[in-house]
Design an enzyme around this catalytic site. Structure first.
Site, PDB file in Angstrom:
ATOM      1  N   ASN A   6       7.445   4.604   7.964  1.00 19.80           N
ATOM      2  CA  ASN A   6       7.934   3.279   8.354  1.00 19.80           C
ATOM      3  C   ASN A   6       8.085   3.129   9.856  1.00 19.80           C
ATOM      4  O   ASN A   6       8.721   2.182  10.325  1.00 19.80           O
ATOM      5  CB  ASN A   6       9.270   2.982   7.678  1.00 19.80           C
ATOM      6  CG  ASN A   6       9.075   2.687   6.213  1.00 19.80           C
ATOM      7  OD1 ASN A   6       8.150   1.980   5.848  1.00 19.80           O
ATOM      8  ND2 ASN A   6       9.923   3.259   5.383  1.00 19.80           N
ATOM      9  N   LYS A  39       3.019   3.711  -4.350  1.00 16.46           N
ATOM     10  CA  LYS A  39       3.962   2.580  -4.315  1.00 16.46           C
ATOM     11  C   LYS A  39       3.238   1.338  -4.791  1.00 16.46           C
ATOM     12  O   LYS A  39       2.190   0.977  -4.261  1.00 16.46           O
ATOM     13  CB  LYS A  39       4.492   2.352  -2.895  1.00 16.46           C
ATOM     14  CG  LYS A  39       5.601   3.310  -2.496  1.00 16.46           C
ATOM     15  CD  LYS A  39       6.300   2.829  -1.245  1.00 16.46           C
ATOM     16  CE  LYS A  39       7.394   3.794  -0.821  1.00 16.46           C
ATOM     17  NZ  LYS A  39       8.016   3.419   0.462  1.00 16.46           N
ATOM     18  N   ARG A  62       4.372   0.181 -20.833  1.00 17.14           N
ATOM     19  CA  ARG A  62       5.168   1.188 -20.125  1.00 17.14           C
ATOM     20  C   ARG A  62       4.306   2.137 -19.285  1.00 17.14           C
ATOM     21  O   ARG A  62       4.716   3.247 -18.979  1.00 17.14           O
ATOM     22  CB  ARG A  62       6.034   2.005 -21.074  1.00 17.14           C
ATOM     23  CG  ARG A  62       7.062   1.158 -21.772  1.00 17.14           C
ATOM     24  CD  ARG A  62       8.144   1.977 -22.412  1.00 17.14           C
ATOM     25  NE  ARG A  62       8.950   1.105 -23.240  1.00 17.14           N
ATOM     26  CZ  ARG A  62       8.612   0.738 -24.466  1.00 17.14           C
ATOM     27  NH1 ARG A  62       7.533   1.220 -25.026  1.00 17.14           N
ATOM     28  NH2 ARG A  62       9.386  -0.076 -25.135  1.00 17.14           N
ATOM     29  N   HIS A 120       8.151  -0.243  11.443  1.00 20.34           N
ATOM     30  CA  HIS A 120       8.260  -1.206  10.347  1.00 20.34           C
ATOM     31  C   HIS A 120       9.605  -1.928  10.273  1.00 20.34           C
ATOM     32  O   HIS A 120       9.668  -3.026   9.748  1.00 20.34           O
ATOM     33  CB  HIS A 120       7.946  -0.539   9.001  1.00 20.34           C
ATOM     34  CG  HIS A 120       6.466  -0.400   8.753  1.00 20.34           C
ATOM     35  ND1 HIS A 120       5.645   0.324   9.595  1.00 20.34           N
ATOM     36  CD2 HIS A 120       5.662  -0.907   7.789  1.00 20.34           C
ATOM     37  CE1 HIS A 120       4.400   0.258   9.138  1.00 20.34           C
ATOM     38  NE2 HIS A 120       4.377  -0.481   8.039  1.00 20.34           N
ATOM     39  N   HIS A 151       8.952  -5.647  10.083  1.00 23.58           N
ATOM     40  CA  HIS A 151       9.360  -6.434   8.909  1.00 23.58           C
ATOM     41  C   HIS A 151      10.252  -7.599   9.320  1.00 23.58           C
ATOM     42  O   HIS A 151      10.157  -8.694   8.752  1.00 23.58           O
ATOM     43  CB  HIS A 151      10.110  -5.556   7.891  1.00 23.58           C
ATOM     44  CG  HIS A 151       9.197  -4.671   7.088  1.00 23.58           C
ATOM     45  ND1 HIS A 151       9.629  -3.511   6.496  1.00 23.58           N
ATOM     46  CD2 HIS A 151       7.890  -4.785   6.786  1.00 23.58           C
ATOM     47  CE1 HIS A 151       8.623  -2.944   5.855  1.00 23.58           C
ATOM     48  NE2 HIS A 151       7.548  -3.698   6.016  1.00 23.58           N
ATOM     49  N   GLU A 189      16.558  12.960   5.507  1.00 22.74           N
ATOM     50  CA  GLU A 189      15.990  12.750   6.838  1.00 22.74           C
ATOM     51  C   GLU A 189      14.496  12.972   6.778  1.00 22.74           C
ATOM     52  O   GLU A 189      14.023  13.761   5.963  1.00 22.74           O
ATOM     53  CB  GLU A 189      16.578  13.774   7.819  1.00 22.74           C
ATOM     54  CG  GLU A 189      17.895  13.326   8.398  1.00 22.74           C
ATOM     55  CD  GLU A 189      18.565  14.430   9.190  1.00 22.74           C
ATOM     56  OE1 GLU A 189      17.835  15.259   9.770  1.00 22.74           O
ATOM     57  OE2 GLU A 189      19.799  14.451   9.204  1.00 22.74           O
ATOM     58  N   ARG A 229       9.116  10.505   3.601  1.00 18.89           N
ATOM     59  CA  ARG A 229       8.326   9.272   3.511  1.00 18.89           C
ATOM     60  C   ARG A 229       8.795   8.190   4.453  1.00 18.89           C
ATOM     61  O   ARG A 229       8.018   7.336   4.875  1.00 18.89           O
ATOM     62  CB  ARG A 229       8.381   8.730   2.075  1.00 18.89           C
ATOM     63  CG  ARG A 229       7.184   9.137   1.247  1.00 18.89           C
ATOM     64  CD  ARG A 229       7.163   8.406  -0.082  1.00 18.89           C
ATOM     65  NE  ARG A 229       6.153   7.357  -0.020  1.00 18.89           N
ATOM     66  CZ  ARG A 229       5.288   7.094  -1.003  1.00 18.89           C
ATOM     67  NH1 ARG A 229       5.318   7.774  -2.120  1.00 18.89           N
ATOM     68  NH2 ARG A 229       4.400   6.146  -0.870  1.00 18.89           N
ATOM     69  N   HIS A 238       0.542  -8.428   8.565  1.00 13.60           N
ATOM     70  CA  HIS A 238       1.437  -7.266   8.552  1.00 13.60           C
ATOM     71  C   HIS A 238       1.128  -6.326   9.721  1.00 13.60           C
ATOM     72  O   HIS A 238       2.020  -5.936  10.472  1.00 13.60           O
ATOM     73  CB  HIS A 238       1.308  -6.530   7.211  1.00 13.60           C
ATOM     74  CG  HIS A 238       2.076  -5.241   7.168  1.00 13.60           C
ATOM     75  ND1 HIS A 238       3.452  -5.203   7.166  1.00 13.60           N
ATOM     76  CD2 HIS A 238       1.659  -3.952   7.158  1.00 13.60           C
ATOM     77  CE1 HIS A 238       3.846  -3.933   7.143  1.00 13.60           C
ATOM     78  NE2 HIS A 238       2.786  -3.163   7.140  1.00 13.60           N
ATOM     79  N   LYS A 248      -0.957  11.274   5.181  1.00 11.22           N
ATOM     80  CA  LYS A 248      -0.101  10.551   4.240  1.00 11.22           C
ATOM     81  C   LYS A 248       0.099  11.370   2.963  1.00 11.22           C
ATOM     82  O   LYS A 248       1.199  11.433   2.419  1.00 11.22           O
ATOM     83  CB  LYS A 248      -0.670   9.162   3.916  1.00 11.22           C
ATOM     84  CG  LYS A 248       0.224   8.421   2.945  1.00 11.22           C
ATOM     85  CD  LYS A 248       0.211   6.929   3.034  1.00 11.22           C
ATOM     86  CE  LYS A 248       1.265   6.376   2.070  1.00 11.22           C
ATOM     87  NZ  LYS A 248       1.208   4.944   1.908  1.00 11.22           N
ATOM     88  N   GLU A 262      -1.853   0.651  11.325  1.00 17.26           N
ATOM     89  CA  GLU A 262      -1.396   1.786  10.503  1.00 17.26           C
ATOM     90  C   GLU A 262      -2.078   3.088  10.943  1.00 17.26           C
ATOM     91  O   GLU A 262      -1.502   4.164  10.822  1.00 17.26           O
ATOM     92  CB  GLU A 262      -1.650   1.530   9.010  1.00 17.26           C
ATOM     93  CG  GLU A 262      -1.076   0.206   8.456  1.00 17.26           C
ATOM     94  CD  GLU A 262       0.443   0.178   8.267  1.00 17.26           C
ATOM     95  OE1 GLU A 262       1.125   1.190   8.543  1.00 17.26           O
ATOM     96  OE2 GLU A 262       0.947  -0.879   7.835  1.00 17.26           O
TER      97      GLU A 262
HETATM   98 ZN    ZN Z   1       2.684  -1.063   6.905  1.00 19.80          ZN
END
Ligand code: ZN
Ligand code: ADP
Length: 361
Positions: free
Chosen positions: A243, A141, A119, A246, A250, A236, A239, A263, A222, A183
């Protein structure tokens, strides 16, 4: 010399250390953990194990190390099982610590293993790609891919520390360096006009004296975004701004199948497409769109699809993207070169037109 920056998240706050060589700083941390009786487990990939053997030895000596296959395929349920078995077989208890030494793949996978084993146990990130240094190693993440899509399973699990040693980039293939630059450019565009201007002035290379300070600047931005919206719950902005480019990118990755575009390459096209959308919405002028394209191109990244892709498939992929809410398309747009905003309710036809302009048919 090793400098640091703090990501302020209350009890989950942690330092990011910067230097050209952070091996001894990592070693000090490892020795301190071992002295407390804690097991230190290392996860990396084969390329790094070969090319950065000395650095790994300096950092970890003989600590148990799991070496995985390089590549996006490794971010899978099967490899997650291997990491978890590796921890269990070494009888790692709740005091155990995982060090993820690698790019985004290793960081996400080993981070998720640390998030779920017993856990949740502690983990540290030692990013070895530009992309991981400026983006994926900061913010907590973690996760893996399913056949149905990328990053569909994961957890927020903040590391206890991040060690960014820019010297590790010396062995990174140029194509991977360029992918990481997407990035960096994204970061400038969404919140650091001076950074973007600097990239416009001269293309950044692995040997640029400006590289280390720029990586630090990207991490600082970041960190501030993550501090304000740790779990991406802001209605709004927040994080979601990370994107930028993206939603388009994606879709390109998904339609081509992972691996055709790296990517960062898909994000290069995604940034150019997002700039075009921002023009159509009246935020940017044509000169600014041209500037975005020039900077992306100058960093060896594409601004158009290399082969035409079917528009219908791209739009379908975009509507399935998990950032799409309640049927209407939601995008991150540029208000200016250095300021982004989320925009909901974007007309599908506008998005289609942007995709056509970068080569969709
Ligand atoms: Zn990225
Ligand atoms: P990303 O960080 O872009 O998400 P990966 O984790 O897939 O990507 O790493 C990209 C590729 O670069 C992989 O093949 C990996 O083995 C390789 N790699 C990572 N770091 C280094 C390095 N410092 N030197 C050489 N190759 C590296």
């Amino acid at each position: 010399m090793v400098e640091s920056l703090t990501v302020n998240l209350g009890e989950r706050s942690y330092p990011i250390y910067f230097g050209s060589d952070v091996s001894s700083a990592v070693r000090v941390q490892v020795d301190a953990l071992v002295a407390e009786g804690r097991k230190v487990m290392v996860v990396t990939d084969r390329n790094i194990a070969h090319l950065q053997l000395d650095a790994l030895r300096d950092m970890f000596g003989g600590q148990p190390t799991l070496v995985l296959d390089p590549g996006e395929e490794t971010k899978s349920l099967r490899e997650l099982g291997r990491v978890l078995d590796f921890l269990a077989e070494n009888r790692v208890d709740r005091g155990g610590v995982v060090f993820a030494v690698g790019g985004g793949v290793i960081g996400d996978l080993a981070g998720f293993a640390a998030a779920s084993y017993l856990r949740g146990i502690a983990f540290y990130q030692v990013p070895t790609t530009l992309l991981a240094m400026v983006d994926s190693s900061v913010g907590g993440k973690t996760g893996i891919n399913l056949h149905a899509g990328k990053n569909l399973v994961g957890a927020f699990h903040q590391p206890k520390g991040v060690f960014i040693g820019t010297g590790l980039l010396a062995t990174l293939p140029p194509r991977e360096f360029a992918a990481g630059m997407a990035e960096v450019i994204k970061t400038g565009l969404l919140g650091d006009a001076d950074l973007f201007a600097q990239l416009e002035h001269a293309a950044l290379t692995v040997n640029s004296p400006a590289l280390a300070p720029i990586i630090r600047r990207c991490c600082a931005l970041k960190a501030r975004v993550v501090e304000a919206d740790e779990h991406e719950t802001a209605k709004e902005g927040g994080r979601a701004l990370l994107n930028l480019g993206h939603t388009f990118g994606h879709a390109i990755e998904q339609v081509t199948g992972y691996g055709v575009y790296l990517h960062g390459e898909a994000i290069g096209i995604g940034l150019a497409t997002a700039a075009r959308l921002s023009l159509k919405l009246g935020y940017l002028g044509a000169t600014e769109v041209a500037k975005v394209e020039a900077v992306v191109k100058a960093h060896a990244l594409p601004i158009r699809l290399r082969e035409p892709l079917p528009l219908a498939a791209l739009m379908m992929a975009m509507s399935r993207d998990k950032k799409v809410r309640a049927g209407s398309l939601r995008f991150v747009v540029l208000k200016s070169l250095g300021e982004a905003a989320t925009q909901a309710g974007v007309d599908t036809a506008l998005a289609e037109q942007c995709f056509r302009e970068v080569g969709a048919v």
